[in-house]
Design an enzyme around this catalytic site. Structure first.
Site, mmCIF file in Angstrom:
data_model
loop_
_atom_site.group_PDB
_atom_site.id
_atom_site.type_symbol
_atom_site.label_atom_id
_atom_site.label_comp_id
_atom_site.label_asym_id
_atom_site.label_seq_id
_atom_site.Cartn_x
_atom_site.Cartn_y
_atom_site.Cartn_z
ATOM 1 N N GLY A 44 49.748 24.456 11.474
ATOM 2 C CA GLY A 44 50.195 24.712 13.067
ATOM 3 C C GLY A 44 51.550 25.257 13.300
ATOM 4 C CD GLN A 65 57.774 30.262 14.698
ATOM 5 O OE1 GLN A 65 57.099 29.690 15.585
ATOM 6 N NE2 GLN A 65 58.587 30.942 15.020
ATOM 7 N NE ARG A 123 59.243 37.003 2.293
ATOM 8 C CZ ARG A 123 59.459 38.471 2.061
ATOM 9 N NH1 ARG A 123 60.429 38.537 1.442
ATOM 10 N NH2 ARG A 123 58.807 39.238 2.767
ATOM 11 C CG ASN A 159 54.362 27.842 0.137
ATOM 12 O OD1 ASN A 159 54.874 26.852 0.653
ATOM 13 N ND2 ASN A 159 54.299 29.088 0.637
ATOM 14 C CG ASN A 191 53.537 35.341 1.378
ATOM 15 O OD1 ASN A 191 52.764 35.910 1.235
ATOM 16 N ND2 ASN A 191 54.294 35.583 2.606
ATOM 17 C CG HIS A 249 51.342 40.252 0.898
ATOM 18 N ND1 HIS A 249 51.640 41.342 1.727
ATOM 19 C CD2 HIS A 249 52.035 39.374 1.562
ATOM 20 C CE1 HIS A 249 52.375 40.776 2.751
ATOM 21 N NE2 HIS A 249 52.847 39.849 2.700
#
Ligand code: A3D
Length: 321
Positions: free
Chosen positions: A11, A13, A83, A96, A121, A176
């Site tokens: 929850g 940005q 990041r 992550n 990411n 990506h």
């Protein structure tokens, strides 16, 4: 007919913008999960209290309990750190991966029939981990990256040519990361090749090629450009909007052909990895990976990008995930 249930894991940005867009577009009811106590409750209360003004009936609620995601049709995962300036996406791997493993275990338990869109990411590795831990079939696990990277490329082209971005088609494939592959040859404005338009604008092939090269480089570094400006986090409006395009394609069975991080089973010569490729998204998630011939240069760039994804996944394996 009941509304679709869409759970947002994370929850922060991106999660916040996702919740608001889902409500505004009335794609379904939203459950936002986060580990931070009261954060998802506060954010969703704020969004829900604008329902009268925005005119939506979607229910938007927040929780710290995974039980509340039970029965989700769609899960969108943004849990994980973003990041900071100076970091590459790959620097987020250790932190992550731990988070993604716990998220995947919970989704497997509470929303076993859902389709999952992963945004955290490093994207290609996080999608892989989510699929491995849940054991979901490949069509039900997809990553968001290509929609955003393609949108960034299209935006730069529109600015350069002074045309509406709505008329620009531009596809970005591959992983990506900094090795992503904007496909210059097929970039067009309502069917007219962008390279031809640039050559006509500059009346000079070399200059046109330089301008295109600069747009390609800016596309590859676009995430970092935003990080360097924001200082405290990464892009969130555009990643959320991009995931919403994928969510709409799935929830409305649109069969959209868009760039998505999809599991490859021999397509583009790759087996067993998640890579950004053109894919058809519909009610079954990734319904088809669409192949097309790459020229020699594009193939070399794609190979390079696939190798970067393979290395990332191997690094993740060495960390025990
Ligand atoms: P941020 O605002 O920090 O939100 C992340 C949220 O995850 C925070 O609210 C955390 O509390 C929450 N979280 C942490 N651990 C857990 C957990 N175990 N379970 C549930 N929630 C948890 O970041 P953001 O929203 O800006 O970005 C989220 C992720 O998306 C990051 O990993 C970014 O790098 C990534 N991202 C991807 C793209 C792509 O296009 C692929 C673009 C931009 C950002």
């Amino acid at each position: 007919m009941s509304r679709k249930k869409i759970s947002l894991i994370g929850g922060g940005q991106i999660g916040g913008v996702l919740a608001q867009l889902i409500a505004l577009k009335q794609l379904g009811d939203v459950v936002m999960f986060d580990v931070v106590e009261n954060l998802p409750q506060g954010k969703t209360l704020d969004i829900a209290e604008a329902a009268r003004v925005n005119g939506f009936d979607s229910k938007v609620t927040g929780t710290n309990s995974y039980k509340d995601i039970s029965g989700s049709d769609l899960v969108i995962v943004t849990a994980g750190l973003p990041r900071k300036p100076g970091m590459s996406r790959d620097d987020l791997l250790t932190t992550n991966a731990k988070i993604m493993k716990s998220v995947a275990e919970a989704v497997k338990e509470y929303a076993p029939n859902s389709i999952a869109i992963i945004i955290s990411n490093p994207l290609d590795a996080m999608v892989t981990l989510f699929k491995n831990v849940t054991g979901f079939p490949a069509n039900r696990v997809v990553g968001q990256a290509g929609v955003l990277d393609s949108s960034r490329f299209a935006t730069f082209i529109a600015w350069e040519l002074g045309v509406s971005v709505k008329d620009v088609n531009a596809l970005v494939l591959g992983g990506h990361g900094d090795t992503m592959v904007p496909i210059v040859r097929y970039a067009n404005v309502n069917g007219i090749p962008v390279m031809e338009l640039l050559e006509r604008k500059y009346k000079d092939k070399t200059k046109a090629a330089e301008v295109m090269k600069a747009m390609v480089e800016r596309t590859k570094m676009a995430g970092g450009e935003v990080v360097n400006l924001l200082k405290t986090g990464s892009a969130f409006y555009s990643p959320a909007a991009s995931a919403i395009q994928m969510a709409e394609a799935i929830l409305h069975d649109e069969k959209r052909l868009i760039s998505a991080c999809a599991y490859l089973n021999g397509e583009f010569g790759v087996t067993g990895y998640y890579v950004g490729v053109p894919a058809i998204l519909g009610e079954n998630g990734v319904e088809k990976v669409v192949e097309f011939s790459l020229d020699k240069e594009e193939q070399a760039l794609m190979d390079n990008s696939v190798n970067a994804v393979k290395k990332l996944v191997e690094d993740m394996g060495r960390l025990g995930f």
